[in-house]
Design a protein around this motif. Sequence first.
Motif, mmCIF file in Angstrom:
data_model
loop_
_atom_site.group_PDB
_atom_site.id
_atom_site.type_symbol
_atom_site.label_atom_id
_atom_site.label_comp_id
_atom_site.label_asym_id
_atom_site.label_seq_id
_atom_site.Cartn_x
_atom_site.Cartn_y
_atom_site.Cartn_z
ATOM 1 N N MET A 2 1.199 -0.945 -0.288
ATOM 2 C CA MET A 2 -0.161 0.029 -0.411
ATOM 3 C C MET A 2 0.916 1.299 0.244
ATOM 4 O O MET A 2 0.948 1.369 0.516
ATOM 5 N N GLU A 23 2.544 4.845 0.579
ATOM 6 C CA GLU A 23 2.018 5.791 1.386
ATOM 7 C C GLU A 23 2.952 7.120 1.061
ATOM 8 O O GLU A 23 4.228 6.801 0.927
ATOM 9 N N ASN A 81 -0.214 5.728 -6.226
ATOM 10 C CA ASN A 81 -1.456 6.085 -4.956
ATOM 11 C C ASN A 81 -2.248 6.537 -5.969
ATOM 12 O O ASN A 81 -2.574 5.198 -7.044
ATOM 13 N N ILE A 82 -2.719 7.621 -6.788
ATOM 14 C CA ILE A 82 -3.908 7.690 -7.583
ATOM 15 C C ILE A 82 -3.444 7.960 -8.264
ATOM 16 O O ILE A 82 -2.445 8.500 -9.054
ATOM 17 N N GLN A 85 -11.457 6.030 -14.117
ATOM 18 C CA GLN A 85 -11.363 6.169 -13.178
ATOM 19 C C GLN A 85 -13.301 5.809 -12.770
ATOM 20 O O GLN A 85 -13.410 5.222 -11.083
ATOM 21 N N GLU A 91 -9.020 1.504 -7.926
ATOM 22 C CA GLU A 91 -7.396 1.324 -8.321
ATOM 23 C C GLU A 91 -5.998 2.107 -7.952
ATOM 24 O O GLU A 91 -6.714 3.565 -7.902
ATOM 25 N N ARG A 92 -5.269 1.405 -7.509
ATOM 26 C CA ARG A 92 -3.726 2.689 -7.022
ATOM 27 C C ARG A 92 -2.948 2.000 -7.313
ATOM 28 O O ARG A 92 -2.741 0.754 -7.586
ATOM 29 N N ASN A 93 -1.955 2.925 -7.636
ATOM 30 C CA ASN A 93 -0.948 2.721 -8.499
ATOM 31 C C ASN A 93 0.378 2.151 -7.180
ATOM 32 O O ASN A 93 0.080 3.110 -6.412
ATOM 33 N N THR A 94 0.231 1.373 -6.981
ATOM 34 C CA THR A 94 1.737 1.189 -6.173
ATOM 35 C C THR A 94 2.426 0.015 -6.615
ATOM 36 O O THR A 94 3.694 -0.324 -6.010
ATOM 37 N N TYR A 154 3.690 11.489 -4.772
ATOM 38 C CA TYR A 154 2.658 10.708 -4.787
ATOM 39 C C TYR A 154 0.892 10.867 -4.297
ATOM 40 O O TYR A 154 1.025 11.943 -4.007
ATOM 41 N N SER A 172 -2.537 12.322 -3.954
ATOM 42 C CA SER A 172 -2.622 12.162 -3.065
ATOM 43 C C SER A 172 -4.559 12.765 -3.678
ATOM 44 O O SER A 172 -5.616 11.987 -3.090
ATOM 45 N N ALA A 206 -7.872 12.261 -5.117
ATOM 46 C CA ALA A 206 -8.368 11.461 -6.450
ATOM 47 C C ALA A 206 -9.742 12.710 -7.314
ATOM 48 O O ALA A 206 -10.285 12.660 -6.296
#
Lengths: 366, 431
Positions: free
Chosen positions: A1, A3, A179-180, A188, A194-197, A272, A274, A276
């Motif tokens: 995840m 952060e 993240n976004i 979307q 969906e998050r880009n990790t 990062y 944050s 969306a």
Amino acid sequence: MAEPATATEAAAPAVPQLKDELDIVIPTIRNLEFLEMWRPFFQPYHLIIVQDGDPSKTIKVPDGFDYELYNRNDINRILGPKASCISFKDSACRCFGYMVSKKKYIFTIDDDCFVAKDPSGKAINALQQHIKNLLSPSTPFFFNTLYDPYREGADFVRGYPFSLREGVPTAVSHGLWLNIPDYDAPTQLVKPLERNTRYVDAVQTIPKGALFPMCGMNLAFDRELIGPAMYFGLMGDGQPIGRYDDMWAGWCTKVICDHLGLGVKTGLPYIYHSKASNPFVNLKKEYKGIFWQEEIIPFFQQAVLPKDCTTVQKCYIELAKQVKDKLSKVDPYFDKLAEAMVTWIAAWDELNPTGAAAALPNGKAK
Amino acid sequence: MRTSPSLLSLTIDSAVLNLSNIADLSSLPDHIVVDLFLRTLRAGKLNERVLKLFIATGKDEVFSLIRALNIRATVIPVLPTTIKDDEIDIVIGAVRSDLTSFMNEWRPMFSRFHLIIVKDPDLKEELKIPEGFNLDVYEKPHMDQVVGSSTSVFFSGYACRYFGYLVSRKKYIISVDDDCLPARDPKGFVVDAVAHHITNLTTPATPFFFNTLYDPFAEGSDFVRGYPFSLRTGVKCALSCGLWLNLADHDAPTQALKAKQRNSRYVDAVMTVPAGSLVPISGINIAFDREVVGPALVPALKLAGEGKFRWETMEDIWSGLCVKVVCDHLGLGVKTGLPYVWRTDRGDPIASLKKEWEGVKLMEEVVPFFQSVRLPREATTVEDCVVEVANAAKERLGLTDPVFARAAKAMLDWVNLWKSVAYISSSSPAV
């Protein structure tokens, strides 16, 4: 995840590179609180804040930053009638910051982008990585399967001709987002969670002839090499389209870079992301773009610039002509856009006369 | 009356119940290990860890039992694909004779599939291949029989694998050098290179517009804003080039200069090489759709001083450039990136450089040549495209260096060979 990072102090470099040669351009309509997190990395640099929206609102810049701030009134005052080419109520207005800067390099970032962490947990100094990208060559003529050969621990692979190993100057460094992710509205809507990790530890040159979607959220470029091509178009208030500003600039920039033998890199650094944005609002803005891009992409893929276009401005004016010739039939908007492109170059040249002294003082904060 | 169980029997029963506490069985005598194994099976206590425990003893009887009972370790990881195991051939070019540790390391990933092992015709020693695989081995006599001796196509050294490509009857081929082992990702998991190549080949490629988030078909990824929707279906992926940790595929001068440099950077991405952009495709770790592009992988460029180390070859680079040009012309995709393999340290770059440096120089001609090749609209099959490239090579490079004239001829011979020998499934069109 993914952060955002918190311990940025530790990661700040002892000597900030290019501190007198780089401006950070930030468009904002809300506030600049995000700068607190970036302070250890950004404080040594000069900021150009472009305030969008209501000019009577005061945007507070955190203490300790050296900055100049322009609102709509300033833009109108400085450009006069040419101010029509600068968008209103859209982050596209940031390109005014490019125009008014006196530095060689620009780094631009959105106000909802924070410091990311690499897989080891260390805070990423995005600005430093962009500088590394811009100061090392690009390799657009032959793909290196081990990505950026100039990075520590990497090199050219077997089969890469030695005559191509010097590379060409890098004009653009395109960073990515954890993240976004930068998805369009339809994606979307379908994948709201969906998050880009995935941290992809690579920088690479986008090959000559290949177009790409350039995102303006985390972008740096050599203003002297490619500045005039970074016009972010007519978007927002009074325009039929939004969220295609950076895309437009990216396509123009890539065609011109390919023509002039300059390089465009993509990959690291990550920031990062944050916030969306609302996908329904986005869909309304992008809607026409989704159809138009089907015509726009072939246009750019087939665009050929004549040999006598040896400067960015000449290339850009030629592109504007071609836009008017070939895209007006898609929508009269492109007529307006083509004219705005010409206005932009005129404004750029006015504010950046060639032969002007190299070291001009920064604009003052109000 | 039943005989009371012996002390040994009771001990073995106890061992079965306490398998989770046992870390090493190798000190046990053979017959006890076998007994323990059979009782473990009967008790239903065989899992992957326990199986590894028994395999680690190295006892032949255990291996015989495993084979006889067809016990197989689970493949890690299991990537969902629609590929059937019988559509894949794994082709290994044996440049060295002892393949034991190589095959054993790859066993979890290879054992599901049929393998084709091709022995370098210059290799004198007998091949050593461990048991437990479904494979066919080809050596010089086979090559002579199939190909005859009057051809400029060469199968010596690393090029021996192309013979495997020729005689395979499967749709997909995966090929890895015999000095490469499975790699580990940053989390420590073993990379299943086979499964990953298959995923690359069975998901679309996107050569017409660059996606900045790399492979949009990967889990957790997608096309970014600004990517035209009409290009989102992508095209068929014809070739997947993987990468290498540890000893990366640098040329001899580079590796000699940076003697200690080893590649430790695991880049977690697959991407499509854009159309029109050429790329040096290393043969060390590749996979391709044989039905779609088979003839385009050509064993053609044989250097004068070619040797048995990759530093002394350029055949795969020439072949890869040919494939890319053909794919660009026919609207097929080439992917690069994952999976990684671990390439073991081998050879001395300085010795290689002393012996063979022409290859590096030749690339100065080769790359501009391929960049300038334009295939005519009428070339609609892979074979036609290869012939066009061969003719262009003969015309434009033939006089520069005899190695190019030979390469051009080899390409033409290869296409003929392919047409007469190779099996192409009739159910699937060439493109």
